[in-house]
Design a protein around this motif. Structure first.
Motif, PDB file in Angstrom:
ATOM      1  N   GLY A  20     -12.803   2.082  -0.994  1.00 39.45           N
ATOM      2  CA  GLY A  20     -12.285   0.830  -1.522  1.00 39.45           C
ATOM      3  C   GLY A  20     -13.080  -0.416  -1.186  1.00 39.45           C
ATOM      4  O   GLY A  20     -12.638  -1.528  -1.484  1.00 39.45           O
ATOM      5  N   THR A  21     -14.245  -0.256  -0.546  1.00 40.38           N
ATOM      6  CA  THR A  21     -15.061  -1.410  -0.177  1.00 40.38           C
ATOM      7  C   THR A  21     -16.535  -1.116  -0.451  1.00 40.38           C
ATOM      8  O   THR A  21     -16.906   0.030  -0.720  1.00 40.38           O
ATOM      9  CB  THR A  21     -14.930  -1.759   1.325  1.00 40.38           C
ATOM     10  OG1 THR A  21     -15.598  -0.751   2.092  1.00 40.38           O
ATOM     11  CG2 THR A  21     -13.489  -1.903   1.755  1.00 40.38           C
ATOM     12  N   THR A  26      -5.256  -3.305   3.763  1.00 37.21           N
ATOM     13  CA  THR A  26      -6.193  -3.212   2.643  1.00 37.21           C
ATOM     14  C   THR A  26      -7.316  -2.285   3.088  1.00 37.21           C
ATOM     15  O   THR A  26      -7.494  -2.053   4.294  1.00 37.21           O
ATOM     16  CB  THR A  26      -6.790  -4.591   2.290  1.00 37.21           C
ATOM     17  OG1 THR A  26      -7.598  -5.038   3.392  1.00 37.21           O
ATOM     18  CG2 THR A  26      -5.703  -5.619   1.971  1.00 37.21           C
ATOM     19  N   HIS A  55     -11.265   3.325   3.443  1.00 37.61           N
ATOM     20  CA  HIS A  55     -12.134   2.157   3.637  1.00 37.61           C
ATOM     21  C   HIS A  55     -13.395   2.265   2.780  1.00 37.61           C
ATOM     22  O   HIS A  55     -13.715   1.345   2.022  1.00 37.61           O
ATOM     23  CB  HIS A  55     -12.499   2.031   5.118  1.00 37.61           C
ATOM     24  CG  HIS A  55     -13.509   0.969   5.397  1.00 37.61           C
ATOM     25  ND1 HIS A  55     -13.208  -0.375   5.344  1.00 37.61           N
ATOM     26  CD2 HIS A  55     -14.817   1.057   5.729  1.00 37.61           C
ATOM     27  CE1 HIS A  55     -14.296  -1.073   5.627  1.00 37.61           C
ATOM     28  NE2 HIS A  55     -15.279  -0.227   5.868  1.00 37.61           N
ATOM     29  N   MET A  57       0.839  -1.184   0.000  1.00 41.61           N
ATOM     30  CA  MET A  57       0.000   0.000   0.000  1.00 41.61           C
ATOM     31  C   MET A  57       0.879   1.240   0.000  1.00 41.61           C
ATOM     32  O   MET A  57       1.937   1.252   0.612  1.00 41.61           O
ATOM     33  CB  MET A  57      -0.928  -0.040   1.213  1.00 41.61           C
ATOM     34  CG  MET A  57      -0.486   0.839   2.351  1.00 41.61           C
ATOM     35  SD  MET A  57      -1.645   1.165   3.657  1.00 41.61           S
ATOM     36  CE  MET A  57      -1.767   2.912   3.490  1.00 41.61           C
ATOM     37  N   SER A 116      -7.199  -2.926   8.072  1.00 42.32           N
ATOM     38  CA  SER A 116      -5.944  -2.175   8.125  1.00 42.32           C
ATOM     39  C   SER A 116      -5.490  -1.903   9.540  1.00 42.32           C
ATOM     40  O   SER A 116      -6.298  -1.636  10.416  1.00 42.32           O
ATOM     41  CB  SER A 116      -6.124  -0.806   7.450  1.00 42.32           C
ATOM     42  OG  SER A 116      -6.596  -0.933   6.154  1.00 42.32           O
ATOM     43  N   GLU A 161       2.060   1.396   6.787  1.00 38.76           N
ATOM     44  CA  GLU A 161       2.091   0.074   7.395  1.00 38.76           C
ATOM     45  C   GLU A 161       3.181   0.015   8.465  1.00 38.76           C
ATOM     46  O   GLU A 161       4.221   0.662   8.340  1.00 38.76           O
ATOM     47  CB  GLU A 161       2.315  -0.990   6.328  1.00 38.76           C
ATOM     48  CG  GLU A 161       1.115  -1.084   5.388  1.00 38.76           C
ATOM     49  CD  GLU A 161       1.160  -2.301   4.496  1.00 38.76           C
ATOM     50  OE1 GLU A 161       0.906  -3.402   5.013  1.00 38.76           O
ATOM     51  OE2 GLU A 161       1.439  -2.139   3.303  1.00 38.76           O
ATOM     52  N   GLU A 163     -10.291  -3.005   3.385  1.00 40.01           N
ATOM     53  CA  GLU A 163     -11.202  -3.785   4.222  1.00 40.01           C
ATOM     54  C   GLU A 163     -10.682  -3.982   5.638  1.00 40.01           C
ATOM     55  O   GLU A 163     -11.458  -4.049   6.583  1.00 40.01           O
ATOM     56  CB  GLU A 163     -11.430  -5.190   3.616  1.00 40.01           C
ATOM     57  CG  GLU A 163     -12.125  -5.190   2.291  1.00 40.01           C
ATOM     58  CD  GLU A 163     -11.164  -5.039   1.118  1.00 40.01           C
ATOM     59  OE1 GLU A 163      -9.927  -5.038   1.325  1.00 40.01           O
ATOM     60  OE2 GLU A 163     -11.649  -4.899  -0.009  1.00 40.01           O
TER      61      GLU A 163
END
Length: 171
Positions: A111-112, A58, A108, A1, A62, A13, A60
């Motif tokens: 992307g979802t 991700t 979030h 990411m 993180s 991250e 979803e």
């Protein structure tokens, strides 16, 4: 990411190199007492073990380090089951938790297909409940959860943010 940049922060991250700062930040009693799964005292070894178990971020699911450029790690924000965050005590009351959570929620929802996000906080954690309110979370109930630091059940206020509230009330 790719790291997420906000006006003042970088969300990225975690790495094992974060362990000393992570342990110092989350290991302070005034931080740990509000983090239900975190034991106290919190050691460097615990931070290393925890960081080794983090999965790639991700939209979803993180776990991201909150970094203040020029200062380094100042906290963590995650969306693993529910939205959670902590800020190291020297950086409290500056809006960093709200800014970091807002950026993670943007990522979030973009992307979802998720229709809602839950969060919670100890009933007496006014700062976290205030952040949740600023973001548009609304209380849905209370439930007891066992606090590792306090070694007892603590009433938690459970909150929810819907996609509609997030996109309709864009902050």
């Amino acid at each position: 990411m790719t790291p997420i940049a906000t006006e003042r922060l970088i969300l990225r991250e975690p790495s094992l190199a974060d362990a000393p700062c992570y342990a110092l930040g989350v290991g302070e009693y005034d931080v740990a007492r509000f983090l239900t799964p975190v034991p106290y005292p919190y050691t460097l070894g615990m931070a290393i073990d925890w960081l080794r178990r983090t999965e790639p971020a991700t939209p979803e699911r993180s776990t991201l380090i909150i970094e203040l450029p020029g200062k380094g790690l100042i906290g963590c924000v995650s969306l693993v089951g529910e939205l959670g965050f902590w800020i190291a005590r020297p950086h409290w009351n500056r809006g960093y938790g709200t800014e970091a959570a807002r950026a993670l929620l943007d990522w979030h929802f973009a992307g979802t297909d998720a229709q809602a996000v839950t969060s919670s906080a100890h009933h007496n954690n006014a700062a976290s409940l205030s952040v949740q309110k600023k973001l548009g979370f609304v209380p849905t109930g209370t439930e007891p959860r066992f606090s590792q630091t306090l070694q007892r059940d603590v009433d938690h206020v459970v909150t929810q943010l819907t996609r509609q509230a997030w996109t309709g009330g864009k902050r």
